[in-house]
Design a protein around this motif. Structure first.
Motif, PDB file in Angstrom:
ATOM      1  N   PRO A  20       5.487   4.541  -5.497  1.00  0.00           N
ATOM      2  CA  PRO A  20       3.691   4.096  -5.775  1.00  0.00           C
ATOM      3  C   PRO A  20       3.267   3.710  -5.497  1.00  0.00           C
ATOM      4  O   PRO A  20       2.031   3.764  -5.566  1.00  0.00           O
ATOM      5  CB  PRO A  20       4.772   3.185  -6.855  1.00  0.00           C
ATOM      6  CG  PRO A  20       6.243   3.498  -7.236  1.00  0.00           C
ATOM      7  CD  PRO A  20       7.171   3.861  -6.038  1.00  0.00           C
ATOM      8  N   LYS A  21       3.517   2.987  -4.031  1.00  0.00           N
ATOM      9  CA  LYS A  21       2.517   2.457  -2.500  1.00  0.00           C
ATOM     10  C   LYS A  21       1.508   3.549  -2.422  1.00  0.00           C
ATOM     11  O   LYS A  21       0.511   3.757  -2.476  1.00  0.00           O
ATOM     12  CB  LYS A  21       3.038   2.193  -1.822  1.00  0.00           C
ATOM     13  CG  LYS A  21       2.501   1.323  -0.344  1.00  0.00           C
ATOM     14  CD  LYS A  21       3.243   0.434   0.110  1.00  0.00           C
ATOM     15  CE  LYS A  21       1.709   0.055   1.540  1.00  0.00           C
ATOM     16  NZ  LYS A  21       0.172   0.404   1.456  1.00  0.00           N
ATOM     17  N   TYR A  22       2.683   4.396  -1.974  1.00  0.00           N
ATOM     18  CA  TYR A  22       2.195   6.148  -1.642  1.00  0.00           C
ATOM     19  C   TYR A  22       0.845   6.375  -2.673  1.00  0.00           C
ATOM     20  O   TYR A  22      -0.637   6.432  -1.964  1.00  0.00           O
ATOM     21  CB  TYR A  22       2.837   7.208  -0.864  1.00  0.00           C
ATOM     22  CG  TYR A  22       2.004   8.764  -1.636  1.00  0.00           C
ATOM     23  CD1 TYR A  22       1.783   8.015   0.698  1.00  0.00           C
ATOM     24  CD2 TYR A  22       1.588   9.569  -2.037  1.00  0.00           C
ATOM     25  CE1 TYR A  22       1.179   9.841   1.413  1.00  0.00           C
ATOM     26  CE2 TYR A  22       1.397  10.593  -1.017  1.00  0.00           C
ATOM     27  CZ  TYR A  22       0.667  10.703   0.178  1.00  0.00           C
ATOM     28  OH  TYR A  22      -0.378  11.736   1.006  1.00  0.00           O
ATOM     29  N   ARG A  23       0.441   6.186  -3.465  1.00  0.00           N
ATOM     30  CA  ARG A  23      -0.323   7.047  -5.354  1.00  0.00           C
ATOM     31  C   ARG A  23      -0.540   5.895  -5.491  1.00  0.00           C
ATOM     32  O   ARG A  23      -2.382   5.932  -5.213  1.00  0.00           O
ATOM     33  CB  ARG A  23       0.909   7.013  -6.378  1.00  0.00           C
ATOM     34  CG  ARG A  23       0.071   7.613  -7.387  1.00  0.00           C
ATOM     35  CD  ARG A  23       0.495   7.851  -8.770  1.00  0.00           C
ATOM     36  NE  ARG A  23       1.975   6.729  -9.439  1.00  0.00           N
ATOM     37  CZ  ARG A  23       3.011   6.716  -9.329  1.00  0.00           C
ATOM     38  NH1 ARG A  23       3.213   7.824  -8.252  1.00  0.00           N
ATOM     39  NH2 ARG A  23       4.049   5.596  -9.541  1.00  0.00           N
ATOM     40  N   VAL A  24      -0.698   4.322  -5.024  1.00  0.00           N
ATOM     41  CA  VAL A  24      -1.877   3.772  -5.455  1.00  0.00           C
ATOM     42  C   VAL A  24      -3.141   3.639  -4.659  1.00  0.00           C
ATOM     43  O   VAL A  24      -4.284   3.389  -4.155  1.00  0.00           O
ATOM     44  CB  VAL A  24      -1.235   2.039  -5.208  1.00  0.00           C
ATOM     45  CG1 VAL A  24      -2.469   1.327  -5.294  1.00  0.00           C
ATOM     46  CG2 VAL A  24      -0.740   1.986  -6.901  1.00  0.00           C
ATOM     47  N   ASP A  25      -2.975   3.506  -2.840  1.00  0.00           N
ATOM     48  CA  ASP A  25      -3.236   4.238  -1.180  1.00  0.00           C
ATOM     49  C   ASP A  25      -3.739   5.307  -1.814  1.00  0.00           C
ATOM     50  O   ASP A  25      -4.856   4.934  -2.053  1.00  0.00           O
ATOM     51  CB  ASP A  25      -2.175   3.507  -0.305  1.00  0.00           C
ATOM     52  CG  ASP A  25      -1.485   2.604  -0.072  1.00  0.00           C
ATOM     53  OD1 ASP A  25      -2.126   1.149  -0.844  1.00  0.00           O
ATOM     54  OD2 ASP A  25      -0.864   2.825   1.006  1.00  0.00           O
ATOM     55  N   PHE A  26      -3.467   6.430  -1.799  1.00  0.00           N
ATOM     56  CA  PHE A  26      -4.289   7.193  -2.521  1.00  0.00           C
ATOM     57  C   PHE A  26      -5.374   7.052  -3.049  1.00  0.00           C
ATOM     58  O   PHE A  26      -6.553   7.679  -3.365  1.00  0.00           O
ATOM     59  CB  PHE A  26      -3.772   8.790  -2.769  1.00  0.00           C
ATOM     60  CG  PHE A  26      -4.877   9.604  -2.693  1.00  0.00           C
ATOM     61  CD1 PHE A  26      -5.251  11.016  -1.795  1.00  0.00           C
ATOM     62  CD2 PHE A  26      -4.657  10.511  -4.294  1.00  0.00           C
ATOM     63  CE1 PHE A  26      -6.246  11.696  -2.667  1.00  0.00           C
ATOM     64  CE2 PHE A  26      -5.453  11.292  -4.302  1.00  0.00           C
ATOM     65  CZ  PHE A  26      -6.147  11.774  -3.809  1.00  0.00           C
ATOM     66  N   GLN A  27      -5.368   6.838  -4.616  1.00  0.00           N
ATOM     67  CA  GLN A  27      -6.141   6.606  -6.162  1.00  0.00           C
ATOM     68  C   GLN A  27      -7.562   5.403  -5.524  1.00  0.00           C
ATOM     69  O   GLN A  27      -7.552   5.350  -5.545  1.00  0.00           O
ATOM     70  CB  GLN A  27      -5.680   5.848  -7.340  1.00  0.00           C
ATOM     71  CG  GLN A  27      -4.474   7.100  -7.388  1.00  0.00           C
ATOM     72  CD  GLN A  27      -3.470   6.408  -8.528  1.00  0.00           C
ATOM     73  OE1 GLN A  27      -3.321   5.045  -8.874  1.00  0.00           O
ATOM     74  NE2 GLN A  27      -2.925   7.246  -9.282  1.00  0.00           N
ATOM     75  N   ARG A  28      -6.998   4.383  -4.464  1.00  0.00           N
ATOM     76  CA  ARG A  28      -7.721   3.211  -4.272  1.00  0.00           C
ATOM     77  C   ARG A  28      -8.876   3.867  -3.376  1.00  0.00           C
ATOM     78  O   ARG A  28      -9.898   3.825  -3.111  1.00  0.00           O
ATOM     79  CB  ARG A  28      -6.671   2.193  -3.346  1.00  0.00           C
ATOM     80  CG  ARG A  28      -7.591   0.770  -2.997  1.00  0.00           C
ATOM     81  CD  ARG A  28      -6.837  -0.117  -2.006  1.00  0.00           C
ATOM     82  NE  ARG A  28      -6.269  -0.343  -3.760  1.00  0.00           N
ATOM     83  CZ  ARG A  28      -4.997  -0.712  -2.769  1.00  0.00           C
ATOM     84  NH1 ARG A  28      -4.107  -0.360  -2.024  1.00  0.00           N
ATOM     85  NH2 ARG A  28      -4.081  -0.879  -3.800  1.00  0.00           N
ATOM     86  N   TRP A  29      -8.265   4.647  -2.452  1.00  0.00           N
ATOM     87  CA  TRP A  29      -9.413   5.437  -1.636  1.00  0.00           C
ATOM     88  C   TRP A  29     -10.021   6.497  -2.447  1.00  0.00           C
ATOM     89  O   TRP A  29     -11.471   6.284  -1.674  1.00  0.00           O
ATOM     90  CB  TRP A  29      -8.524   6.167  -0.551  1.00  0.00           C
ATOM     91  CG  TRP A  29      -9.141   7.391   0.550  1.00  0.00           C
ATOM     92  CD1 TRP A  29      -9.265   6.805   1.195  1.00  0.00           C
ATOM     93  CD2 TRP A  29      -9.520   8.169   0.072  1.00  0.00           C
ATOM     94  NE1 TRP A  29     -10.763   8.215   1.625  1.00  0.00           N
ATOM     95  CE2 TRP A  29     -10.711   8.900   0.850  1.00  0.00           C
ATOM     96  CE3 TRP A  29      -9.201   9.330  -0.824  1.00  0.00           C
ATOM     97  CZ2 TRP A  29     -11.153  10.439   1.079  1.00  0.00           C
ATOM     98  CZ3 TRP A  29      -9.222  10.745  -1.193  1.00  0.00           C
ATOM     99  CH2 TRP A  29     -10.291  11.102   0.217  1.00  0.00           C
ATOM    100  N   LEU A  30      -9.386   6.947  -3.358  1.00  0.00           N
ATOM    101  CA  LEU A  30     -10.588   8.009  -4.272  1.00  0.00           C
ATOM    102  C   LEU A  30     -11.161   7.380  -4.559  1.00  0.00           C
ATOM    103  O   LEU A  30     -12.423   7.429  -4.432  1.00  0.00           O
ATOM    104  CB  LEU A  30      -9.618   8.976  -4.566  1.00  0.00           C
ATOM    105  CG  LEU A  30     -10.340   9.513  -5.721  1.00  0.00           C
ATOM    106  CD1 LEU A  30     -11.124  10.435  -4.525  1.00  0.00           C
ATOM    107  CD2 LEU A  30      -9.518  10.578  -6.720  1.00  0.00           C
ATOM    108  N   ASN A  31     -10.870   6.190  -5.553  1.00  0.00           N
ATOM    109  CA  ASN A  31     -11.883   4.927  -6.268  1.00  0.00           C
ATOM    110  C   ASN A  31     -13.436   4.382  -5.540  1.00  0.00           C
ATOM    111  O   ASN A  31     -14.008   4.804  -5.947  1.00  0.00           O
ATOM    112  CB  ASN A  31     -11.440   4.306  -6.909  1.00  0.00           C
ATOM    113  CG  ASN A  31     -10.224   4.643  -7.958  1.00  0.00           C
ATOM    114  OD1 ASN A  31     -10.728   5.949  -8.271  1.00  0.00           O
ATOM    115  ND2 ASN A  31      -8.960   3.525  -8.382  1.00  0.00           N
ATOM    116  N   GLN A  32     -12.422   4.008  -4.640  1.00  0.00           N
ATOM    117  CA  GLN A  32     -13.621   3.852  -3.286  1.00  0.00           C
ATOM    118  C   GLN A  32     -15.012   4.892  -3.069  1.00  0.00           C
ATOM    119  O   GLN A  32     -16.156   4.430  -2.955  1.00  0.00           O
ATOM    120  CB  GLN A  32     -12.886   3.111  -1.546  1.00  0.00           C
ATOM    121  CG  GLN A  32     -14.334   2.588  -0.855  1.00  0.00           C
ATOM    122  CD  GLN A  32     -14.540   1.232  -1.591  1.00  0.00           C
ATOM    123  OE1 GLN A  32     -13.410   0.598  -2.634  1.00  0.00           O
ATOM    124  NE2 GLN A  32     -15.709   1.926  -1.704  1.00  0.00           N
ATOM    125  N   ALA A  33     -14.237   6.066  -3.006  1.00  0.00           N
ATOM    126  CA  ALA A  33     -14.873   7.112  -2.873  1.00  0.00           C
ATOM    127  C   ALA A  33     -16.105   7.240  -4.065  1.00  0.00           C
ATOM    128  O   ALA A  33     -17.452   7.178  -3.378  1.00  0.00           O
ATOM    129  CB  ALA A  33     -14.772   8.272  -2.372  1.00  0.00           C
TER     130      ALA A  33
END
Length: 58
Positions: A20-33
């Motif tokens: 879950p943390k890996y997924r959340v970190d990636f989603q956070r990066w993508l959402n910021q972009a």
């Protein structure tokens, strides 16, 4: 037209679906972009009069 090439994180699909943390970190990066892209479009629209700002309402 504006083009900005961004480095895309390599996603480990096994980790993405199992950690879950890996997924959340990636989603956070993508959402910021996406948020940055949306803000750039909004500012361009204001600059060219395509949308009204609060101060221009009257």
């Amino acid at each position: 037209m504006r083009i900005e090439v961004l480095p895309v994180l390599e996603v480990d699909n096994l980790r993405y679906f199992s950690e879950p943390k890996y997924r959340v970190d990636f989603q956070r990066w993508l959402n910021q972009a996406w948020e940055e892209k949306d803000e750039q479009i909004h500012q361009l629209m204001i600059k060219h009069g395509a949308v009204k700002t609060d101060s221009s309402k009257g």
